[in-house]
Design a protein around this motif. Structure first.
Motif: not given
Length: 318
Positions: A69-73
């Motif tokens: 998944r592409t998630v916010s740091n």
């Protein structure tokens, strides 16, 4: 030969748009200073389009629920669905595209070898793919897609550009009210180019053309397009290039004197032995194709698969 201007999708930052997470860009000079003269662009920045803003917190790939998944740091927000939907949003226009260049190492647009971490930040694997890039390649599996970093490799750059212009020529053919003889002419001009990539694909496309007059046009368009693109998606080799050059030489040989035959054969052998770039025998072939009797060779797209101004065949490695 029909002049066609391809449509190429591209990560907006590669054209100089200040849309990266830090407010900067990643302008790629081959794209903006060279290829730009010959193509039309379809720029897309998935992060900007889903409203993440510029500058913005960085993204990363994480393994969640068994998937990447592409998630916010910053807060762990999962943006995978929205980034993927951006590809669907542009799908109608992308169906007309002849290629796509993606920003490498991007959690949204990266195509190859992105690191994926678990909740604790430990590396799970290094084969991740950005959410937008993953969706794009699933929606349009035959579209030539490349990362900007890999375009530094002369051989990969030449192959990508070759496919882009070949796709554009085929798209132009089938966008018109074509007849069987138009397809025969198109295929005839592409014979050496197809042969260089895959002799099997060359034979398959030839069989489809031979049957074109006895099947529905829509079926011919679909099957020929699929086979044509699949053939060009096979990477060419030095040996197959040398064979194609020998084939072209055989067609020209009766028109040449002994000195020209010797020079052309010597240049082909120098290329085969990695002593000369592909551009050398190509230049001699083109120079000797002036007579009308040499029209078959002269009209081969293999000799001019893209505009000469791009100068992509001047490296020995191609």
């Amino acid at each position: 030969m029909m002049e066609v201007r391809p449509l190429v999708g591209v990560s907006s930052c590669l054209l100089g748009a200040p849309v990266r997470h830090n407010g900067g860009h990643s302008r790629h000079r081959f794209l903006t200073d060279e290829l730009d003269r010959f193509v039309d662009w379809l720029p897309v920045c998935p992060e900007a389009e889903i409203g993440l803003g510029t500058p913005r917190p960085t993204l990363r790939l994480r393994r969640l629920g068994g998937g990447d998944r592409t998630v916010s740091n910053a807060d762990g927000t999962d943006h995978t669905k929205d980034l993927s939907a951006t590809a669907d949003h542009h799908l109608e226009r992308l169906r007309e595209a002849d290629g796509y260049v993606l920003k490498n190492k991007s959690p949204s647009c990266g195509l190859f070898a992105l690191p994926v971490a678990d909740d604790e930040g430990n590396r799970v694997h290094g084969g991740g793919r950005g959410a937008f890039a993953d969706r794009l390649t699933r929606l349009l599996p035959s579209l030539p897609v490349e990362e900007q970093g890999r375009l530094m490799d002369a051989s990969l750059r030449e192959w990508f550009v070759e496919r882009v212009f070949a796709h554009a020529r085929l798209r132009a053919l089938f966008s018109e009210d074509w007849r069987t003889r138009d397809l025969v002419e198109f295929h005839t001009r592409h014979k050496l180019q197809l042969m260089v990539h895959s002799p099997e694909g060359y034979r398959e496309t030839g069989r489809l053309v031979a049957r074109a007059g006895s099947v529905q046009r829509e079926s011919t368009e679909e099957t020929y397009t699929e086979a044509f693109r699949r053939t060009l998606a096979v990477r060419s080799s030095r040996g197959r290039h040398a064979n194609a050059l020998q084939h072209a030489f055989g067609m020209l040989s009766p028109l040449l004197d002994d000195a020209r035959r010797h020079d052309l054969l010597a240049s082909i052998e120098d290329y085969r032995q990695e002593r000369a770039p592909l551009s050398l025998p190509m230049a001699l072939l083109r120079h000797n194709c002036a007579p009308e009797e040499a029209r078959w060779v002269r009209d081969q797209t293999y000799l001019r698969p893209y505009p000469d101004g791009l100068g992509l065949r001047h490296t020995v490695a191609v």
